[in-house]
Design an enzyme around this catalytic site. Structure first.
Site, short mmCIF file in Angstrom:
data_model
loop_
_atom_site.label_atom_id
_atom_site.label_comp_id
_atom_site.label_asym_id
_atom_site.label_seq_id
_atom_site.Cartn_x
_atom_site.Cartn_y
_atom_site.Cartn_z
N ASN A 1 -1.66 -2.86 13.12
CA ASN A 1 -3.12 -2.76 13.18
C ASN A 1 -3.60 -1.53 13.96
OD1 ASN A 1 -2.86 -5.12 11.85
ND2 ASN A 1 -3.75 -6.43 13.43
N SER B 1 0.83 -1.21 0.00
CA SER B 1 0.00 0.00 0.00
C SER B 1 0.86 1.25 0.00
CB SER B 1 -0.93 0.00 1.22
OG SER B 1 -0.20 -0.19 2.40
N LYS C 1 -8.18 3.24 2.22
CA LYS C 1 -7.36 4.44 2.07
C LYS C 1 -7.55 5.20 0.77
CE LYS C 1 -4.51 2.65 5.33
NZ LYS C 1 -5.47 1.57 5.14
N ASN D 1 -19.35 27.11 -22.20
CA ASN D 1 -19.94 25.96 -21.52
C ASN D 1 -19.68 25.96 -20.01
OD1 ASN D 1 -20.93 24.87 -23.91
ND2 ASN D 1 -18.99 23.82 -24.33
N GLN E 1 -7.34 -2.36 4.07
CA GLN E 1 -6.39 -1.53 3.31
C GLN E 1 -7.11 -0.79 2.17
OE1 GLN E 1 -2.25 -2.81 2.88
NE2 GLN E 1 -2.67 -2.97 0.69
N THR F 1 -41.40 24.39 -8.19
CA THR F 1 -41.53 23.00 -7.75
C THR F 1 -41.77 22.22 -9.03
OG1 THR F 1 -43.92 23.08 -7.44
CG2 THR F 1 -42.59 23.64 -5.52
N HIS F 2 -41.24 21.01 -9.09
CA HIS F 2 -41.31 20.19 -10.33
C HIS F 2 -40.72 20.95 -11.52
CE1 HIS F 2 -44.20 17.63 -8.10
NE2 HIS F 2 -44.67 18.79 -7.67
N LYS G 1 -19.76 28.92 -28.31
CA LYS G 1 -20.10 28.27 -27.05
C LYS G 1 -19.34 28.80 -25.83
CE LYS G 1 -22.54 25.15 -26.45
NZ LYS G 1 -22.48 23.73 -26.82
N1 ARG Z 1 -1.18 -1.54 5.10
C1 ARG Z 1 -2.14 -1.98 6.04
C2 ARG Z 1 -3.43 -1.18 5.87
O1 ARG Z 1 -3.41 -0.28 5.11
C3 ARG Z 1 -1.62 -1.79 7.41
C4 ARG Z 1 -1.99 -2.83 8.41
C5 ARG Z 1 -1.40 -4.13 8.08
N2 ARG Z 1 -1.56 -5.06 9.12
C6 ARG Z 1 -1.39 -6.36 8.90
N3 ARG Z 1 -1.52 -7.12 9.90
N4 ARG Z 1 -1.19 -6.82 7.70
O2 ARG Z 1 -4.44 -1.46 6.47
#
Ligand code: ARG
Length: 461
Positions: free
Chosen positions: A110, A23, A325, A285, A322, A155-156, A283
């Site tokens: 975690n 990631s 994100k 736009n 993951q 309205t509408h 135009k």
């Molecule tokens: N890259 C992971 C995430 O974005 C971080 C946590 C990873 N933890 C694990 N036990 N693999 O959530």
């Protein structure tokens, strides 16, 4: 390079899987928070006697140095580093040896990832709040300028009753006010420190969770470690707030697009906020509001992504998380851009009042006012509604406006009717008389603007 978790493995991870699993390409966005979190963690570990003061000092200095080097682009990570947490830790280990190997004491990725995400989200909520407040200020300014200018209320998408432009704009003020309140409310639930939850069940080591929370400026410490590492509610909540806010921007954009059309011609959007056509020279736009309306789709998409990711997950951590994100980062970027650009466009738009007024003769905008005046003369509303309905029908047949009906016409329509029963039929009068709380009368809109301004002052800009 071997992975930090490679102790029990005989083989190196397959390259394709390494890339799939990593990631770092997107969670690099979190490096600042990750490092601040580690600094607080190292401070607490030393205070608890789990590492020495000197080790803590070395770690903190190195962490600060890594932060600067990342900012300057001097450190580049690859998928071999997997994620931002291991990337930073691997530099610590490479450059500090065994001292670096101590940072992950009483910590798991975690709880670390959720710490970073919470810190990031808190900061972004405050930025978004400020952007929304700036937008609100533009709306107040425009509403002040237009609180006496009439326009048709719909309205509408059919002419309904006369309103003022300022009144219409102040409707959006309310929407964005609720957005600000919603974001600020979600902030409270985001402002909870997860550090110390570790993998899922806390730690046997004597850490001080309250201390890290205090060092990192969190209001409270999470209650249950298993929930802490499995909880993405605050991200779902953020994405919900963002989705609702985008729905408001999208509706406002849609009205801009309509208002900018030949058919309406209500607004003139400044040239700097429009684009031309590659083939049709005439135009101009409204690409900007169209894009904002379009980008609403990707924000809703992110919310649905996360709701779906989370729905079937057993406790506690699963790698599925993951996926939160990119949804979160993309939403933050999209929402911030949309609010900022919409504000600028609104600020640089003029309402073409003469053109708007030319629309006002259509659609019997004063029909309800006549029915309400009948009520004042003792006619039950349903009966009054029916009588005005007949008047409208008659006018449609004769191509009249309601104010053109003569005494004689009225008698033909219904013997009950007479001119004496009619109110002042000018639209200005109709607007002035809607002077109850929430109404469109200029005086009332001025009050709404004042209360709006007080709201903004109370939350500080
Ligand atoms: N890259 C992971 C995430 O974005 C971080 C946590 C990873 N933890 C694990 N036990 N693999 O959530």
């Amino acid at each position: 390079m071997t992975n930090l978790w490679a102790g029990r493995f005989d083989k190196k991870i397959d390259k394709l899987l390494e890339e799939f699993n990593a990631s770092i390409n997107f969670d690099i966005e979190l490096y600042k928070y990750d490092i601040e979190g580690s600094i607080a963690h190292a401070t607490m570990l030393a205070e608890q006697g789990l590492i020495t003061k000197d080790e803590s000092k070395q770690l903190i200095e190195k962490l600060k140095d890594i932060k600067e080097r990342i900012a300057k682009g001097e450190i580049k990570f690859t998928t071999e580093n997997e994620d931002i947490h291991m990337a930073v830790e691997s530099v610590l280990i490479k450059e500090l040896g065994d001292v670096g190997r101590k940072i992950h004491t009483a910590r798991s990725r975690n709880d670390q990832v959720i710490l970073d995400t919470r810190m990031y989200t808190k900061e972004q909520i405050m930025i978004i709040k400020n952007l929304l407040m700036e937008l609100e200020n533009v709306i107040l300014k425009k509403a002040e300028e237009t609180k006496e200018l009439l326009m048709p209320g719909f309205t509408h998408l059919q002419h309904a009753q006369p309103v003022t432009i300022g009144f219409h704009l102040m409707a959006y003020f309310q929407m964005f006010k609720r957005d600000i309140e919603r974001f600020m409310d979600s902030y409270k639930r985001t402002d909870v420190c997860p550090l110390g939850a570790c993998a899922l069940a806390g730690t046997t080591l004597p850490i001080n969770r309250k201390r890290t929370a205090e060092l990192l400026n969190f209001q409270s410490v999470s209650e249950n470690a298993m929930d802490t590492v499995s909880d993405r509610d605050f991200v779902m909540e953020f994405l919900s707030c963002a989705s609702i806010c985008m729905s408001h921007l999208s509706r406002f954009s849609d009205e801009f697009i309509l208002w900018n059309s030949q058919e309406f011609g209500f607004v003139d959007i400044d040239d700097a906020y429009c684009t031309g056509s590659s083939i049709m020279p005439q135009k101009k736009n409204p690409d900007i509001p169209e894009l904002i309306r379009g980008k609403t789709g990707r924000v809703y998409g992110s919310l649905i992504t996360l709701l779906t990711v989370v729905k079937g997950l057993p406790l506690a951590f699963n790698k599925d998380f993951q996926e939160d994100k990119e949804a979160l980062f993309d939403t933050v970027k999209t929402l911030k851009n949309c609010i900022l650009i919409f504000s600028k466009m609104l600020e640089n738009t003029t309402f073409k009042h003469e053109k708007i007024m030319s629309h006002m003769t259509k659609g019997f905008l004063n029909a309800t006012d006549i029915a309400e005046n009948f009520v004042l003369q003792g006619i039950p509303f349903r009966k009054a509604h029916e009588l005005v309905g007949k008047m409208v029908k008659y006018c449609e047949q004769k191509d009249f406006q309601l104010e053109q009906l003569s005494e004689q016409d009225l008698k033909v329509i219904d013997p009950l009717l007479s001119k004496a029963l009619l109110p002042d039929l000018t639209l200005e009068h109709g607007v002035m008389r809607r002077n109850i709380i929430g109404g469109t009368a200029p005086e009332e809109v001025a009050r709404q603007i004042k209360v709006g301004r007080e709201f903004l002052n109370s939350i500080g800009i």
